[in-house]
Design a protein around this motif. Structure first.
Motif, PDB file in Angstrom:
ATOM      1  N   GLY A   1     -11.055   4.629   8.788  1.00 59.47           N
ATOM      2  CA  GLY A   1     -10.315   4.018   7.770  1.00 59.47           C
ATOM      3  C   GLY A   1      -8.772   4.352   7.623  1.00 59.47           C
ATOM      4  O   GLY A   1      -8.458   4.719   6.665  1.00 59.47           O
ATOM      5  N   CYS A   2      -8.344   4.349   8.681  1.00 58.42           N
ATOM      6  CA  CYS A   2      -6.792   4.817   9.106  1.00 58.42           C
ATOM      7  C   CYS A   2      -5.726   4.200   7.994  1.00 58.42           C
ATOM      8  O   CYS A   2      -4.698   4.471   7.657  1.00 58.42           O
TER       9      CYS A   2
ATOM     10  N   GLU B   1     -19.665   2.480   9.036  1.00 57.07           N
ATOM     11  CA  GLU B   1     -21.062   2.350   9.442  1.00 57.07           C
ATOM     12  C   GLU B   1     -21.490   1.836  10.702  1.00 57.07           C
ATOM     13  O   GLU B   1     -22.630   1.920  11.103  1.00 57.07           O
TER      14      GLU B   1
ATOM     15  N   ALA C   1      -0.943   9.282  -0.472  1.00 54.94           N
ATOM     16  CA  ALA C   1      -1.648   9.650   0.630  1.00 54.94           C
ATOM     17  C   ALA C   1      -0.889  10.476   2.008  1.00 54.94           C
ATOM     18  O   ALA C   1      -1.322  11.090   2.681  1.00 54.94           O
TER      19      ALA C   1
ATOM     20  N   GLN D   1      -9.348  10.020   5.465  1.00 53.41           N
ATOM     21  CA  GLN D   1      -8.863  10.310   4.102  1.00 53.41           C
ATOM     22  C   GLN D   1      -8.883   9.100   3.153  1.00 53.41           C
ATOM     23  O   GLN D   1      -8.547   8.013   3.563  1.00 53.41           O
ATOM     24  N   LEU D   2      -9.568   9.264   1.975  1.00 54.19           N
ATOM     25  CA  LEU D   2      -9.549   8.344   1.031  1.00 54.19           C
ATOM     26  C   LEU D   2     -10.051   7.046   1.292  1.00 54.19           C
ATOM     27  O   LEU D   2      -9.913   6.093   1.090  1.00 54.19           O
ATOM     28  N   VAL D   3     -11.480   7.321   2.086  1.00 56.73           N
ATOM     29  CA  VAL D   3     -12.260   5.979   2.639  1.00 56.73           C
ATOM     30  C   VAL D   3     -13.644   6.235   2.078  1.00 56.73           C
ATOM     31  O   VAL D   3     -14.262   5.295   1.626  1.00 56.73           O
TER      32      VAL D   3
ATOM     33  N   ASP E   1     -10.364   0.744  11.551  1.00 58.18           N
ATOM     34  CA  ASP E   1     -10.376   0.043  10.096  1.00 58.18           C
ATOM     35  C   ASP E   1     -11.024  -1.288  10.192  1.00 58.18           C
ATOM     36  O   ASP E   1     -10.624  -2.193  10.912  1.00 58.18           O
ATOM     37  N   PRO E   2     -11.409  -1.574   8.805  1.00 57.48           N
ATOM     38  CA  PRO E   2     -11.816  -3.130   8.990  1.00 57.48           C
ATOM     39  C   PRO E   2     -10.797  -3.912   8.651  1.00 57.48           C
ATOM     40  O   PRO E   2     -11.276  -5.135   8.760  1.00 57.48           O
TER      41      PRO E   2
ATOM     42  N   GLY F   1     -13.248  -1.826  12.561  1.00 57.23           N
ATOM     43  CA  GLY F   1     -14.511  -1.743  12.690  1.00 57.23           C
ATOM     44  C   GLY F   1     -14.932  -0.822  11.289  1.00 57.23           C
ATOM     45  O   GLY F   1     -13.790  -0.545  10.578  1.00 57.23           O
ATOM     46  N   ARG F   2     -16.068  -0.432  11.082  1.00 61.10           N
ATOM     47  CA  ARG F   2     -16.521   0.058   9.836  1.00 61.10           C
ATOM     48  C   ARG F   2     -16.964   1.521  10.073  1.00 61.10           C
ATOM     49  O   ARG F   2     -17.585   1.498  11.168  1.00 61.10           O
TER      50      ARG F   2
ATOM     51  N   VAL G   1     -17.193   3.103   1.196  1.00 60.89           N
ATOM     52  CA  VAL G   1     -18.125   3.002   2.297  1.00 60.89           C
ATOM     53  C   VAL G   1     -19.493   2.512   1.684  1.00 60.89           C
ATOM     54  O   VAL G   1     -20.025   3.187   0.971  1.00 60.89           O
TER      55      VAL G   1
ATOM     56  N   TYR H   1       0.838  -1.239  -0.061  1.00 60.02           N
ATOM     57  CA  TYR H   1       0.068  -0.076  -0.063  1.00 60.02           C
ATOM     58  C   TYR H   1       0.776   1.118   0.196  1.00 60.02           C
ATOM     59  O   TYR H   1       0.702   2.084  -0.698  1.00 60.02           O
TER      60      TYR H   1
ATOM     61  N   ALA I   1      -1.414   7.011   7.099  1.00 64.55           N
ATOM     62  CA  ALA I   1      -0.965   8.222   6.658  1.00 64.55           C
ATOM     63  C   ALA I   1      -1.445   9.436   7.309  1.00 64.55           C
ATOM     64  O   ALA I   1      -0.552  10.413   7.477  1.00 64.55           O
TER      65      ALA I   1
HETATM   66  C1  LIG Z   1      -7.381   4.013   0.229  1.00 68.53           C
HETATM   67  S1  LIG Z   1      -7.152   3.405   1.800  1.00 68.53           S
HETATM   68  C2  LIG Z   1      -6.801   4.608   2.778  1.00 68.53           C
HETATM   69  C3  LIG Z   1      -6.067   4.624   4.131  1.00 68.53           C
HETATM   70  C4  LIG Z   1      -5.604   5.746   4.808  1.00 68.53           C
HETATM   71  N1  LIG Z   1      -6.692   6.723   5.541  1.00 68.53           N
HETATM   72  C5  LIG Z   1      -4.706   6.739   4.045  1.00 68.53           C
HETATM   73  O1  LIG Z   1      -5.190   7.886   3.625  1.00 68.53           O
HETATM   74  O2  LIG Z   1      -3.731   6.184   3.538  1.00 68.53           O
HETATM   75  C6  LIG Z   1      -8.968   2.873   2.366  1.00 68.53           C
HETATM   76  C7  LIG Z   1      -9.145   2.574   3.844  1.00 68.53           C
HETATM   77  O3  LIG Z   1     -10.538   2.377   4.258  1.00 68.53           O
HETATM   78  C8  LIG Z   1     -10.751   1.351   4.724  1.00 68.53           C
HETATM   79  N2  LIG Z   1     -12.301   0.879   4.778  1.00 68.53           N
HETATM   80  C9  LIG Z   1     -12.651   0.226   3.431  1.00 68.53           C
HETATM   81  N3  LIG Z   1     -14.117   0.043   3.679  1.00 68.53           N
HETATM   82  C10 LIG Z   1     -14.260   0.964   4.906  1.00 68.53           C
HETATM   83  C11 LIG Z   1     -15.463   1.227   5.776  1.00 68.53           C
HETATM   84  N4  LIG Z   1     -16.795   0.668   5.391  1.00 68.53           N
HETATM   85  N5  LIG Z   1     -15.338   1.799   7.032  1.00 68.53           N
HETATM   86  C12 LIG Z   1     -14.221   2.245   7.295  1.00 68.53           C
HETATM   87  N6  LIG Z   1     -13.012   2.024   6.507  1.00 68.53           N
HETATM   88  C13 LIG Z   1     -13.355   1.459   5.227  1.00 68.53           C
HETATM   89  C14 LIG Z   1     -10.020  -0.003   4.148  1.00 68.53           C
HETATM   90  O4  LIG Z   1      -9.620  -0.975   4.865  1.00 68.53           O
HETATM   91  C15 LIG Z   1      -8.376   1.142   3.809  1.00 68.53           C
HETATM   92  O5  LIG Z   1      -7.813   1.009   5.140  1.00 68.53           O
END
Ligand SMILES: C[S@@+](CC[C@H](N)C(=O)[O-])C[C@H]1O[C@@H](n2cnc3c(N)ncnc32)[C@H](O)[C@@H]1O
Length: 263
Positions: A48-49, A95, A25, A110-112, A71-72, A92-93, A116, A17, A53
């Motif tokens: 969604g850590c 939601e 990121a 960020q980027l999440v 994060d899931p 966790g998610r 969702v 990643y 980053a």
């Molecule tokens: C592109 S990565 C971004 C990670 C970090 N925030 C960054 O900026 O590098 C997307 C992240 O979202 C998480 N993710 C996916 N579905 C999610 C959900 N429903 N709720 C929370 N996190 C989720 C993934 O596991 C992943 O770690």
């Protein structure tokens, strides 16, 4: 339109990643964290850590013991907790956030949100865990201005191949779309902005290799291509990257919005 991201397969290898998406990121997080006024000691949540980053920036600003992450993906969460000792991390998610009501002064993601599944439910949860008058901020790529993803999409189409499945569930491409989401979940004083970052590559080979071992649907898609098709994609990609003979950069633009929960 896209494959539902599966946290077990898409988000399982923190180093891959970092090499593929984390290189964009990390500079994005440096800009994103400044979009809301955080102070040392504020309690913040990073939804969604991933491998961390944004977490890195939050730790710098408020202090590790005031940062919670969720994060899931267990491998991503473990990597984040190892990299930033002292943060509170939970699987966790968005939601169904595993935190108490009004636990945070600020909630960032960020980027999440493009991943969702149920954005309305995530919105209810984000508002529930943020204190009245607290800050909420989220950002997501404008994928047509995220060259790493867009160039691969264009290269695949140019050689007549079906493009790799889009690594997203939702698209927030129109101006005001991220702000509209935050307003739809009840936030006030919402402001939207764009954030642009660049990442450097030593040579074209470095970029090409990042796709082959990258995360998400691109690496498996590449492996499915014939040698001839993969070579044609490589040629197109080289053109799109500006036919670099040495070091070069790709740029990526995100749409970011922030607002406050009603006081
Ligand atoms: C592109 S990565 C971004 C990670 C970090 N925030 C960054 O900026 O590098 C997307 C992240 O979202 C998480 N993710 C996916 N579905 C999610 C959900 N429903 N709720 C929370 N996190 C989720 C993934 O596991 C992943 O770690």
């Amino acid at each position: 339109m896209s494959t539902q991201p599966d946290s077990n397969s898409f988000f399982a290898v923190p180093d891959a990643y970092d090499n593929f998406m984390g290189r964009f990121a990390k500079p994005l997080a440096q800009l994103f964290v400044k979009t809301i006024p955080l102070a040392r000691g504020d309690e913040v949540l990073d939804i969604g850590c991933g491998p961390g980053a944004l977490t890195a920036q939050l730790v710098n600003v408020v202090g590790a013991k005031h940062v919670s992450v969720v994060d899931p993906s267990p491998p991503f969460l473990d990597a984040c907790k190892q990299r930033y000792p002292g943060v509170t991390g939970k699987v966790g998610r968005a939601e169904a956030l595993p935190f108490d009501a009004h636990a945070f002064d600020a909630v960032m993601s960020q980027l999440v949100i493009h991943f969702v599944g149920d954005l309305d439910q995530a919105g209810k949860e984000i508002v529930r865990v943020t204190r009245p008058g607290g800050w909420v901020a989220t950002c997501t790529w404008l994928f047509e201005r995220m060259e790493l993803i867009y160039f691969m999409d264009q290269a695949a189409r140019a050689v007549g191949s079906s493009a790799p499945p889009a690594p997203r569930v939702h698209e927030f491409s129109g101006e005001g779309s991220v702000a509209a989401y935050l307003e739809s979940i009840g936030l006030e004083d919402v402001t939207e902005t764009t954030l642009t970052v660049k990442s450097g590559y030593a040579n074209f080979e470095e970029l090409w290799n990042s796709y082959l071992v990258g995360i998400g649907p691109i690496a498996p898609w590449m492996n499915e291509q014939s040698d001839e098709s993969r070579a044609a994609v490589r040629t197109e990609l080289f053109k799109l990257a500006g036919e670099p003979t040495g070091a070069f950069e790709l740029s990526a633009t995100a749409r970011s919005a922030h607002g406050r929960t009603p006081a």
